[in-house]
Write a protein that holds these residues in place. Structure first.
Motif, mmCIF file in Angstrom:
data_model
loop_
_atom_site.group_PDB
_atom_site.id
_atom_site.type_symbol
_atom_site.label_atom_id
_atom_site.label_comp_id
_atom_site.label_asym_id
_atom_site.label_seq_id
_atom_site.Cartn_x
_atom_site.Cartn_y
_atom_site.Cartn_z
ATOM 1 N N VAL A 43 0.866 -1.174 0.000
ATOM 2 C CA VAL A 43 0.000 0.000 0.000
ATOM 3 C C VAL A 43 0.905 1.227 0.000
ATOM 4 N N LYS A 44 0.700 2.091 -0.984
ATOM 5 C CA LYS A 44 1.506 3.303 -1.088
ATOM 6 C C LYS A 44 0.603 4.522 -0.954
ATOM 7 N N LYS A 45 1.174 5.606 -0.447
ATOM 8 C CA LYS A 45 0.428 6.841 -0.296
ATOM 9 C C LYS A 45 0.771 7.764 -1.453
ATOM 10 N N LYS A 46 -0.250 8.166 -2.197
ATOM 11 C CA LYS A 46 -0.053 9.137 -3.273
ATOM 12 C C LYS A 46 -0.213 10.525 -2.671
ATOM 13 N N ALA A 47 0.713 11.393 -2.962
ATOM 14 C CA ALA A 47 0.683 12.748 -2.415
ATOM 15 C C ALA A 47 -0.437 13.563 -3.044
ATOM 16 N N GLU A 48 -0.832 14.634 -2.341
ATOM 17 C CA GLU A 48 -1.842 15.509 -2.925
ATOM 18 C C GLU A 48 -1.210 16.240 -4.102
ATOM 19 N N ARG A 49 -2.055 16.617 -5.056
ATOM 20 C CA ARG A 49 -1.556 17.272 -6.259
ATOM 21 C C ARG A 49 -2.602 18.222 -6.800
ATOM 22 N N ILE A 50 -2.179 19.054 -7.701
ATOM 23 C CA ILE A 50 -3.088 19.989 -8.341
ATOM 24 C C ILE A 50 -3.425 19.451 -9.717
ATOM 25 N N SER A 51 -4.704 19.376 -10.016
ATOM 26 C CA SER A 51 -5.188 18.891 -11.294
ATOM 27 C C SER A 51 -5.913 20.033 -12.002
ATOM 28 N N ILE A 52 -5.847 20.031 -13.315
ATOM 29 C CA ILE A 52 -6.507 21.075 -14.096
ATOM 30 C C ILE A 52 -7.567 20.438 -14.974
ATOM 31 N N ASN A 53 -8.797 20.953 -14.875
ATOM 32 C CA ASN A 53 -9.892 20.495 -15.721
ATOM 33 C C ASN A 53 -9.644 21.041 -17.125
ATOM 34 N N PRO A 54 -9.484 20.170 -18.129
ATOM 35 C CA PRO A 54 -9.154 20.653 -19.469
ATOM 36 C C PRO A 54 -10.265 21.485 -20.122
ATOM 37 N N ALA A 55 -11.510 21.229 -19.738
ATOM 38 C CA ALA A 55 -12.615 21.967 -20.354
ATOM 39 C C ALA A 55 -12.742 23.380 -19.804
ATOM 40 N N SER A 56 -12.695 23.509 -18.481
ATOM 41 C CA SER A 56 -12.916 24.818 -17.860
ATOM 42 C C SER A 56 -11.622 25.497 -17.420
ATOM 43 N N LYS A 57 -10.495 24.791 -17.537
ATOM 44 C CA LYS A 57 -9.184 25.301 -17.097
ATOM 45 C C LYS A 57 -9.148 25.624 -15.609
ATOM 46 N N GLN A 58 -10.077 25.048 -14.857
ATOM 47 C CA GLN A 58 -10.134 25.278 -13.417
ATOM 48 C C GLN A 58 -9.153 24.351 -12.712
ATOM 49 N N ARG A 59 -8.412 24.900 -11.749
ATOM 50 C CA ARG A 59 -7.459 24.116 -10.976
ATOM 51 C C ARG A 59 -8.168 23.530 -9.750
ATOM 52 N N MET A 60 -7.856 22.258 -9.462
ATOM 53 C CA MET A 60 -8.459 21.599 -8.307
ATOM 54 C C MET A 60 -7.368 20.894 -7.522
ATOM 55 N N LEU A 61 -7.514 20.860 -6.215
ATOM 56 C CA LEU A 61 -6.581 20.150 -5.360
ATOM 57 C C LEU A 61 -7.105 18.729 -5.149
ATOM 58 N N VAL A 62 -6.328 17.745 -5.564
ATOM 59 C CA VAL A 62 -6.693 16.346 -5.383
ATOM 60 C C VAL A 62 -6.056 15.885 -4.071
ATOM 61 N N PRO A 63 -6.858 15.423 -3.114
ATOM 62 C CA PRO A 63 -6.316 15.042 -1.798
ATOM 63 C C PRO A 63 -5.442 13.789 -1.880
ATOM 64 N N PRO A 64 -4.585 13.576 -0.873
ATOM 65 C CA PRO A 64 -3.757 12.355 -0.869
ATOM 66 C C PRO A 64 -4.639 11.118 -0.686
ATOM 67 N N LYS A 65 -4.159 9.992 -1.214
ATOM 68 C CA LYS A 65 -4.930 8.756 -1.061
ATOM 69 C C LYS A 65 -3.994 7.559 -1.028
ATOM 70 N N LEU A 66 -4.506 6.450 -0.523
ATOM 71 C CA LEU A 66 -3.760 5.205 -0.456
ATOM 72 C C LEU A 66 -4.129 4.340 -1.658
ATOM 73 N N VAL A 67 -3.122 3.760 -2.311
ATOM 74 C CA VAL A 67 -3.361 2.889 -3.459
ATOM 75 C C VAL A 67 -2.592 1.587 -3.273
#
Length: 90
Positions: A52-76
């Motif tokens: 089980v690894k922890k993915k760090a939080e990151r910033i994602s950009i919606n390609p349609a609206s160009k809005q930036r969103m913060l994606v929270p950390p999660k376990l994968v």
């Protein structure tokens, strides 16, 4: 191969009943799940390892609206096949 076919094949190879084999598989998966929930790594010789690894939080950009969103950390769950298994598929 689905779960029922796998259980039947394994029962035939081991010489157990399908019910006993199904209980064995369920017990194995429950133990593996418990270990992974506790954050432990599971290594199966000749097959690979689960971790089980922890993915760090990151910033994602919606390609349609160009809005930036913060994606929270999660376990994968990650799986790394063993070298023996990799060699069989080359």
């Amino acid at each position: 191969m689905n779960n029922k076919e796998f259980t039947s094949e394994l029962a035939e190879r081991l010489g157990y009943t399908i019910k006993d084999t199904s209980e064995l598989i369920n017990s194995l998966l429950a133990s593996m799940t418990q270990e992974l929930e506790e954050g432990n790594m599971i290594a199966v010789q000749g097959f690979g390892s689960f971790e089980v690894k922890k993915k760090a939080e990151r910033i994602s950009i919606n390609p349609a609206s160009k809005q930036r969103m913060l994606v929270p950390p999660k376990l994968v769950l990650s799986y790394r096949p063993s070298n023996t298994l990799k060699d069989k598929f080359k």
